[in-house]
Design a protein around this motif. Sequence first.
Motif, short mmCIF file in Angstrom:
data_model
loop_
_atom_site.label_atom_id
_atom_site.label_comp_id
_atom_site.label_asym_id
_atom_site.label_seq_id
_atom_site.Cartn_x
_atom_site.Cartn_y
_atom_site.Cartn_z
N SER A 178 -82.14 -40.08 -77.62
CA SER A 178 -82.55 -39.58 -76.42
C SER A 178 -81.96 -38.51 -75.84
O SER A 178 -82.31 -37.48 -75.34
CB SER A 178 -82.51 -40.96 -75.47
OG SER A 178 -83.46 -41.78 -75.93
N LEU A 201 -83.28 -34.62 -75.34
CA LEU A 201 -83.18 -33.98 -73.92
C LEU A 201 -82.17 -32.86 -73.66
O LEU A 201 -82.03 -32.43 -72.77
CB LEU A 201 -83.15 -34.74 -72.83
CG LEU A 201 -84.30 -36.10 -72.82
CD1 LEU A 201 -83.98 -37.16 -71.84
CD2 LEU A 201 -85.59 -35.51 -72.69
N ARG A 219 -83.23 -29.50 -72.51
CA ARG A 219 -84.46 -29.51 -71.39
C ARG A 219 -83.98 -28.90 -70.29
O ARG A 219 -82.76 -28.87 -69.84
CB ARG A 219 -84.48 -30.86 -70.93
CG ARG A 219 -85.69 -31.26 -70.05
CD ARG A 219 -85.98 -32.69 -69.97
NE ARG A 219 -86.81 -32.77 -68.77
CZ ARG A 219 -86.22 -33.15 -67.38
NH1 ARG A 219 -85.06 -33.39 -67.31
NH2 ARG A 219 -87.23 -33.40 -66.38
N SER A 240 -93.61 -29.80 -67.64
CA SER A 240 -92.62 -30.50 -68.49
C SER A 240 -92.40 -31.97 -67.68
O SER A 240 -92.41 -32.00 -66.49
CB SER A 240 -91.13 -29.94 -68.47
OG SER A 240 -90.21 -30.62 -68.92
N VAL A 279 -90.48 -36.04 -68.67
CA VAL A 279 -89.86 -37.03 -69.67
C VAL A 279 -90.57 -38.28 -69.83
O VAL A 279 -90.90 -39.00 -68.82
CB VAL A 279 -88.52 -37.08 -69.03
CG1 VAL A 279 -87.66 -38.35 -69.90
CG2 VAL A 279 -87.58 -35.98 -68.99
N VAL A 322 -88.17 -38.68 -74.55
CA VAL A 322 -88.53 -37.47 -75.04
C VAL A 322 -88.99 -36.37 -74.03
O VAL A 322 -89.78 -37.08 -73.11
CB VAL A 322 -89.30 -37.17 -76.54
CG1 VAL A 322 -88.51 -38.11 -77.57
CG2 VAL A 322 -90.70 -38.06 -75.91
N GLU A 323 -89.04 -35.05 -74.17
CA GLU A 323 -89.64 -34.29 -73.28
C GLU A 323 -91.06 -33.72 -73.56
O GLU A 323 -91.08 -33.30 -74.83
CB GLU A 323 -88.85 -32.92 -73.09
CG GLU A 323 -89.46 -31.85 -72.06
CD GLU A 323 -88.82 -30.50 -71.93
OE1 GLU A 323 -88.87 -29.74 -71.08
OE2 GLU A 323 -87.73 -30.65 -72.86
#
Length: 470
Positions: free
Chosen positions: A277, A281, A284, A291, A293, A305-306
Amino acid sequence: MPKPKSQFVCQACGSIHSKWQGRCEGCGEWNTIEEEAAPEAQPKTASGGRGGRKLDFVPLRGEATTPPRRQTHIGELDRVCGGGLVPGSALLVGGDPGIGKSTLLLQATAALARAMRCVYISGEEAIDQVRLRAARLGLDDSPVELAAATSVRDIVATLEADPPEVAVIDSIQTMFLDTLDSAPGTVSQVRACSHELIRLAKRKGFALFLVGHVTKEGTIAGPRVMEHMVDTVLYFEGERGHQFRILRAVKNRFGATDEIGVFEMTERGLAEVLNPSALFLAERRGNVSGSCVFAGMEGSRPVLVEIQALVAPSGFSTPRRAVVGWDTGRLAMVLAVLEARCGLALGGNDVYLNVAGGLRVGEPAADLAVAAALLSSATDQPVSADMAVFGEIGLSGEVRAVAQAEVRLKEAAKLGFGDALVPRRQPKPGSGGKMRPAPVIEGLQVREIGHLQDLVAMFPPVPRRDDSAE
């Protein structure tokens, strides 16, 4: 002398045809039918041959022994295999060319060889090529035994005389049996070679790795019966432009399916990613529109995840839909629900969707995060950088609950998220309307929504169908 009989077999699905044709009626593929020698006729009934051995039945009730495990000391591989290798098991590993299958198995056998006898049989590379890769990975001092062979008769004779504890066959498409007239890689050869090697592994009790090629659709090449014969099927996934590699179990008789292991491709081979994780990210950027999450589950592991979306005006009569890492049909459904149930005019725009990091998301719990990313891009208003989102969207616009919500929320709180957008709680079955208890996660504020309109209300007005028509 009678003319040898032949049959026409599709190399994609294994369907048998009486004559050659350009398109297979079984799977719809073109130019995959090849002529092969027909097998010898068998008795029409089981009683037509020699007498069989009487089976000894045992009662269902009894003590079941847990199979012992052999640790590879590669934590991500052990996780996907269910805790380690089971003696006598057969594992099929598939993936795109150059994705890292041979590298991973060479690293695994090198780690195992320090405690047990391991052999690596290559049908695609010479021994010197395997040694060069081992030297590049820093494994040249490992006691792995190498061989280059393609004849299954020779391999079976060698392994039966001195069975190892772990054997790797790289790859099964290069192996052949001299009792068949077809070429290596054909359906009959792949099926027969797999059968002989798996039967030997179960009889002698060693773990067997089979490397399989994949088709252009990403599935393992050859007949599906090969996947039914093995105990575990592992797919090695990843985008060429990303350094991350995902090892996914789609079948496992000794562990959970849909479990994943995350690796990073480095100069020294594949390195484990203990906290995927945080890695997904890492790049990001907060306060960017489009965007969101997503707090997902991969097997028993929560992964954040994005999800990135871009909604732009289309210059063509047919807007474009481009999706990486998600289901295209699922995106079309979310867009249709936003337009039909919420009155938003997004159907005339180009839509691009991407799951950052090269991970492929398959669960419907990502619907709400995708909708949030689409609305954020359409309104040019960013989703809060401190928010994690998950939930399934129904065709009437309702937001449905998903499994393991508390595990997802705990992972979000562990990574420092302070806000979460989740489906509204539902009453317990048979509780007379009594609601389920709300999950209490320290440091995390949980916001519940029941309909997609509640999500739309969080953003400034989006162009409606009536507004766009004026």
